[in-house]
Write a protein that holds these residues in place. Structure first.
Motif, mmCIF file in Angstrom:
data_model
loop_
_atom_site.group_PDB
_atom_site.id
_atom_site.type_symbol
_atom_site.label_atom_id
_atom_site.label_comp_id
_atom_site.label_asym_id
_atom_site.label_seq_id
_atom_site.Cartn_x
_atom_site.Cartn_y
_atom_site.Cartn_z
ATOM 1 N N ILE A 1 0.737 -1.248 -0.096
ATOM 2 C CA ILE A 1 0.124 0.045 -0.203
ATOM 3 C C ILE A 1 0.974 1.313 -0.122
ATOM 4 C CG2 ILE A 1 -1.505 1.357 1.402
ATOM 5 C CD1 ILE A 1 -2.983 -1.164 2.255
ATOM 6 N N TYR A 2 1.907 1.182 0.873
ATOM 7 C CA TYR A 2 2.641 2.561 0.925
ATOM 8 C C TYR A 2 3.425 2.538 -0.198
ATOM 9 C CZ TYR A 2 1.348 3.647 5.834
ATOM 10 O OH TYR A 2 0.723 3.998 7.036
ATOM 11 N N VAL A 3 4.199 1.556 -0.577
ATOM 12 C CA VAL A 3 4.798 1.574 -1.886
ATOM 13 C C VAL A 3 4.076 2.044 -3.065
ATOM 14 C CG1 VAL A 3 6.511 0.336 -3.487
ATOM 15 C CG2 VAL A 3 6.718 0.146 -0.988
ATOM 16 N N THR A 4 3.037 1.534 -3.231
ATOM 17 C CA THR A 4 1.985 2.140 -4.280
ATOM 18 C C THR A 4 1.908 3.479 -4.467
ATOM 19 O OG1 THR A 4 1.248 -0.193 -4.502
ATOM 20 C CG2 THR A 4 -0.233 1.500 -5.552
ATOM 21 N N LEU A 5 1.430 3.968 -3.236
ATOM 22 C CA LEU A 5 1.158 5.306 -3.050
ATOM 23 C C LEU A 5 2.388 6.186 -3.410
ATOM 24 C CD1 LEU A 5 -0.799 5.440 0.516
ATOM 25 C CD2 LEU A 5 -1.723 5.776 -1.717
ATOM 26 N N PHE A 6 3.488 5.736 -2.933
ATOM 27 C CA PHE A 6 4.726 6.409 -3.429
ATOM 28 C C PHE A 6 4.991 6.626 -4.812
ATOM 29 C CE2 PHE A 6 9.328 6.610 -3.959
ATOM 30 C CZ PHE A 6 9.637 8.065 -3.481
#
Length: 245
Positions: A94-99
């Motif tokens: 989730i976090y890597v995708t947002l970034f």
């Protein structure tokens, strides 16, 4: 003292290996002190190719994008801070995708729309993103202010600045119009592939390191190093802004 038990010797050797892996990761973070200052730099050979490229050059641009991410210590330091205390793969994704989405958006927008932003200021903000995440990992904001900002929002916002950071460097070159959109898209795909490779290596080291008894103590030191690397990047970029811009 010599350990006669094969089991004890094996256990000690495994524990030593885990601690060494943790220390290697700390040394990797320490490399950001110097290398992060030049994280968005483009070598002379790559710069020459970018400016002379004509027509579709999808694979070369994808390679350059991956190379940039694998040598972009500011991105890697920030992402290491982001995943530092994420134990579930779903949360990491989730976090890597947002970034990745926010980084890609401003990279493409900045290059294709030719929006000009001061590179020194952008890179100083990127340095601040590393400092922010390290302080967040240390629980500083909750202690100082009694609350913590939403991490998903913070990662998304800082991802926008990371994308602009690279866009400002690409804008320094006279990019040929022919095949520009496709080449920049390929470059961005390469950036994300490079990010995936780098994060895979970091996660493997992190997962082994987390199993050691010393992780809690070494995690504090690692985040201090993260914060220090961010401050070095901020100072370097602000010096450039006031003396060279």
């Amino acid at each position: 003292m010599y350990c006669k038990s094969p089991y004890m010797r094996t256990t000690l050797a495994y524990t030593t290996m885990q601690n060494l892996i943790g220390l290697v990761l700390i040394l990797f973070l320490s490399a950001g002190f110097i290398s992060s200052c030049y994280a968005h730099g483009v070598s002379d050979g790559d710069a020459l190719f970018i400016q002379q490229a004509s027509g579709l050059q999808l694979f070369p641009f994808a390679y350059l994008g991956a190379k940039h991410m694998l040598t972009g210590y500011d991105h890697l330091l920030f992402l290491t801070g982001v995943i530092f205390f994420l134990y579930k793969m779903k949360e990491v994704c989730i976090y890597v995708t947002l970034f990745a989405i926010s980084h890609s958006a401003t990279l493409l927008y900045g290059v294709l729309s030719e929006v000009q932003v001061n590179a020194y200021i952008i890179d100083a903000i990127i340095g601040f993103s590393v400092v922010y995440k390290a302080l967040d990992n240390l629980g500083a904001f909750r202690r100082w202010f009694g609350f913590q900002l939403n991490n998903k929002v913070a990662v998304t916002v800082f991802g926008l600045f990371h994308g602009f950071g690279l866009a400002t460097k690409l804008q320094d070159f006279a990019l040929p119009e022919e095949g520009l959109v496709a080449n920049i898209l390929a470059f961005n795909v390469g950036v994300e592939l490079g990010q995936l490779v780098a994060l895979t290596a970091i996660l493997i080291l992190m997962n082994v390191w987390r199993k050691t008894d010393d992780f809690a103590r070494q995690a504090y030191s690692a985040n201090i190093l993260l914060m220090s690397a961010g401050f070095v990047l901020i100072g370097y970029q602000l010096t450039g802004y006031f003396t060279l811009s």
